[in-house]
Design a protein around this motif. Structure first.
Motif, short mmCIF file in Angstrom:
data_model
loop_
_atom_site.label_atom_id
_atom_site.label_comp_id
_atom_site.label_asym_id
_atom_site.label_seq_id
_atom_site.Cartn_x
_atom_site.Cartn_y
_atom_site.Cartn_z
N GLY A 119 48.65 -42.73 -59.94
CA GLY A 119 49.56 -43.32 -60.92
C GLY A 119 51.02 -43.01 -60.63
O GLY A 119 51.91 -43.69 -61.15
N SER A 120 51.27 -42.03 -59.81
CA SER A 120 52.66 -41.71 -59.46
C SER A 120 53.11 -42.47 -58.21
O SER A 120 54.15 -42.15 -57.63
CB SER A 120 52.80 -40.19 -59.25
OG SER A 120 52.64 -39.55 -60.50
N THR A 172 55.33 -36.38 -59.84
CA THR A 172 54.01 -35.83 -60.15
C THR A 172 54.00 -35.35 -61.59
O THR A 172 54.78 -34.47 -61.95
CB THR A 172 53.61 -34.70 -59.17
OG1 THR A 172 52.48 -34.01 -59.70
CG2 THR A 172 54.71 -33.70 -58.89
N SER A 174 51.61 -33.75 -63.24
CA SER A 174 51.11 -32.38 -63.38
C SER A 174 52.01 -31.39 -62.64
O SER A 174 52.10 -30.23 -63.02
CB SER A 174 49.70 -32.29 -62.80
OG SER A 174 49.76 -32.64 -61.42
N THR A 177 49.90 -31.58 -57.78
CA THR A 177 49.01 -32.37 -56.95
C THR A 177 49.26 -32.06 -55.46
O THR A 177 50.39 -32.22 -54.98
CB THR A 177 49.23 -33.88 -57.23
OG1 THR A 177 48.97 -34.08 -58.62
CG2 THR A 177 48.31 -34.76 -56.41
N GLU A 318 39.74 -45.73 -63.18
CA GLU A 318 39.93 -44.34 -63.64
C GLU A 318 39.78 -44.27 -65.16
O GLU A 318 39.37 -43.26 -65.71
CB GLU A 318 41.31 -43.83 -63.20
CG GLU A 318 41.38 -42.30 -63.13
CD GLU A 318 42.63 -41.79 -62.44
OE1 GLU A 318 42.55 -41.32 -61.30
OE2 GLU A 318 43.72 -41.86 -63.05
O1 LIG Z 1 51.11 -37.41 -61.16
P1 LIG Z 1 50.16 -36.39 -60.66
O2 LIG Z 1 49.93 -35.30 -61.66
O3 LIG Z 1 50.58 -35.85 -59.34
O4 LIG Z 1 48.75 -37.07 -60.50
C1 LIG Z 1 48.55 -38.15 -59.64
C2 LIG Z 1 47.26 -38.83 -59.94
O5 LIG Z 1 46.20 -37.92 -59.84
C3 LIG Z 1 45.25 -38.15 -60.87
O6 LIG Z 1 45.36 -37.13 -61.78
C4 LIG Z 1 43.86 -38.20 -60.36
O7 LIG Z 1 43.68 -37.34 -59.32
C5 LIG Z 1 45.66 -39.47 -61.45
O8 LIG Z 1 45.21 -39.64 -62.72
C6 LIG Z 1 47.13 -39.40 -61.31
O9 LIG Z 1 47.70 -40.65 -61.46
#
Ligand SMILES: O=P(O)(O)OC[C@H]1O[C@](O)(CO)[C@@H](O)[C@@H]1O
Length: 525
Positions: A119-120, A172, A174, A177, A318
């Motif tokens: 999604g990023s 990102t 989170s 990643t 997803e």
């Molecule tokens: O933006 P982030 O936290 O790096 O995550 C990237 C992608 O990884 C996921 O969490 C799945 O691995 C997706 O839902 C998200 O879009």
């Protein structure tokens, strides 16, 4: 196909210049009435979600992507304020970059390198393809959306000598990643090797206080934009994730947001026969038996929309691909999505769609306007665009005549407004479908399993290296090494990792091929 059925089931929305034709889905006339209570619940649930309900119970989160395009409906004033301020900050930032007030060490930014995944990345990729004009845009857009070293090299080779005028956007939600972190580390190394300060060329879009945010703060990156926990990655195109690269690319982000807001308005309609997202979800339900029995093939007849299927793949799969329903029953839900573009796909897999296994339904996306200017005639009076529509209509008929159902979405042209509309249409259809099949469409527990397994293979890789180094010069097969390091149940993984280490000799692992692959010997020099 009868004209009467078309008149009955083609939902035409003049205010959006959009129509949704479901007349080629073979549902009986009683179907919509039967589904009325279910779809009414989906619409009511969505109303609660937009009002700030915890619609993602597993993660105890609100789901607020609809507020992004109408901040006034957010459930608290602080959120409204943040959305409004962020939108203004993004526009101001883009303006300063375009004016050269914010510039790289070698001058005004002429490239952006978007580093992110899932999604990023998918939204920005789709939108830059849909709305960019590469010959005249203020910046050229590049992506790191993987952890493939060769992929990094391909992009970096295109940016050779230009890093001092390239803005890296690390995205990102989170902040943790690994693929994105690796991309950032590789980018930092490339900027350093070019004698440049990465921090002076970097922007972060991430959750406040995340690992990436801390890096950006401690290194003094140019700017930070927020990613809120109430926006999911796959619905973040209209948050800073999508708006920052789009604004830098010269795309009218207000237009995209207005298109999404206008679609939101229409798709809140409780009269579901007039609500295109509700009708779309009901068709998916009918076509898949509410159990994913058929795949969704997305066929946009327009180059600019050729990444839409890829974008929707994450949004739909997803969101809907879930093991359990909201009551904890094992249901294995989902709808598989694939597609590319018409008429190109006609010469690839449409043969199977027409004649092969009938395990799909098609969604044709028709764009009425052929191009910005006039077209020449390529045969008789016909233009290339006339052929394009001909292939769409012809393929749709050929499929229907052989019992293959389809949905057709028609828009006038590909503009920021249309793109915002399409994103919003599918976001809400996915939400409605989630309620129809009683699943949480807003979490992704399955992805975590793969991430954990990947992390454990890196731990095993280290144990292999430590084992080989401790016995320097000694040779091992995968089996004998597994025994030595006490990891016999993981012998297959050990073999796979040894093969990879031998192909990338920097860590000193050498291979001597045996008669059979399982006899290969590995040693550390
Ligand atoms: O933006 P982030 O936290 O790096 O995550 C990237 C992608 O990884 C996921 O969490 C799945 O691995 C997706 O839902 C998200 O879009």
């Amino acid at each position: 196909m009868s004209w009467n059925r078309f008149k009955e089931y083609c939902l035409n929305i003049p205010s959006l210049d959009l129509s949704l034709d479901v007349s080629r889905v073979d549902f009986p006339d009683t179907y919509l009435a039967e589904m009325q209570p279910k779809i009414a619940k989906a619409i009511a649930d969505m109303e609660a979600l937009e009002g700030g309900a915890i619609a993602n119970p597993d993660e105890n989160r609100m789901v607020g992507h609809y507020w992004l395009r109408n901040a006034a409906i957010a459930p608290d004033a602080a959120i409204t304020d943040e959305i409004t301020k962020t939108r203004a900050r993004i526009k101001d930032f883009a303006k300063k970059v375009h004016a050269g007030e914010i510039a790289g060490q070698d001058g005004p930014f002429k490239n952006i390198l978007c580093i992110g995944i899932g999604g990023s990345a998918l939204g920005p990729q789709f939108v830059s393809q849909a709305l960019g004009h590469p010959a005249s845009d203020p910046v050229k857009v590049y992506f790191f959306d993987n952890t493939d070293p060769d992929g990094f090299d391909i992009v970096l080779s295109q940016l050779k000598g230009q890093l001092g005028q390239t803005l890296a956007i690390v995205t990102t939600k989170s902040g943790g990643t690994p693929e994105t972190r690796n991309g950032m580390v590789e980018a930092q190394a490339a900027w350093k090797a070019a004698g440049l300060d990465f921090a002076k060329h970097a922007v972060a879009i991430t959750g406040e206080g995340s690992k990436m945010d801390k890096v950006a703060v401690s290194e003094g990156w140019i700017e930070r934009f927020p990613m809120w926990d109430w926006v999911g990655g796959r619905t973040s195109e209209l948050a800073a994730v999508g708006l920052v690269p789009a604004a830098l690319n010269g795309i009218d982000i207000d237009g995209m947001l207005d298109g999404a807001a206008a679609m939101d308005e229409v798709t809140r309609n409780k009269d579901f026969r007039q609500n295109p997202a509700a009708m779309l979800a009901l068709m998916w339900y009918r076509l898949t038996g509410g159990k994913g029995a058929r795949d969704m093939v997305i066929l946009p007849y327009k180059e600019r929309l050729s990444l839409f299927a890829k974008y929707l793949q994450q949004l739909v799969m997803e969101s809907l691909g879930k093991e359990k329903d909201l009551d904890g029953n094992v249901v294995h839900q989902g709808i598989a999505v694939y597609g590319n573009k018409g008429s190109t796909d006609q010469h690839a897999y449409v043969q199977q769609l027409r004649d092969g296994v009938p395990n799909f339904y098609a969604t044709f996306i028709e764009v009425l306007k052929s191009r910005a200017g006039d077209s020449i005639a390529v045969e008789g009076e016909h233009t290339a665009g006339d052929f394009l529509q001909g292939f769409l209509l012809g393929t749709r008929d050929a499929l229907y005549d052989n019992g293959r159902n389809s949905i057709t979405i028609t828009v006038k042209e590909v503009t920021p407004f249309t793109v915002g509309m399409l994103i919003a249409l599918y976001e809400r259809a996915v939400g409605y479908y989630g309620t129809l099949v009683n699943i949480n469409a807003y979490h992704q527990p399955g992805v975590e399993a793969g991430k954990k397994a990947a992390a454990s293979t890196l731990e095993l890789r280290q144990a292999i290296l430590d084992g080989l180094r401790a016995a320097k010069g000694e040779s091992f097969t995968a089996e004998s090494l597994a025994k030595k390091i006490g990891r016999e149940p993981q012998t297959e993984l050990i073999y796979k990792i040894l093969e990879n280490l031998a192909a990338n000799p920097a860590k000193g692992v050498q291979k001597s091929a045996g008669q059979a692959f399982c006899d290969n010997q590995y040693s550390c020099v």
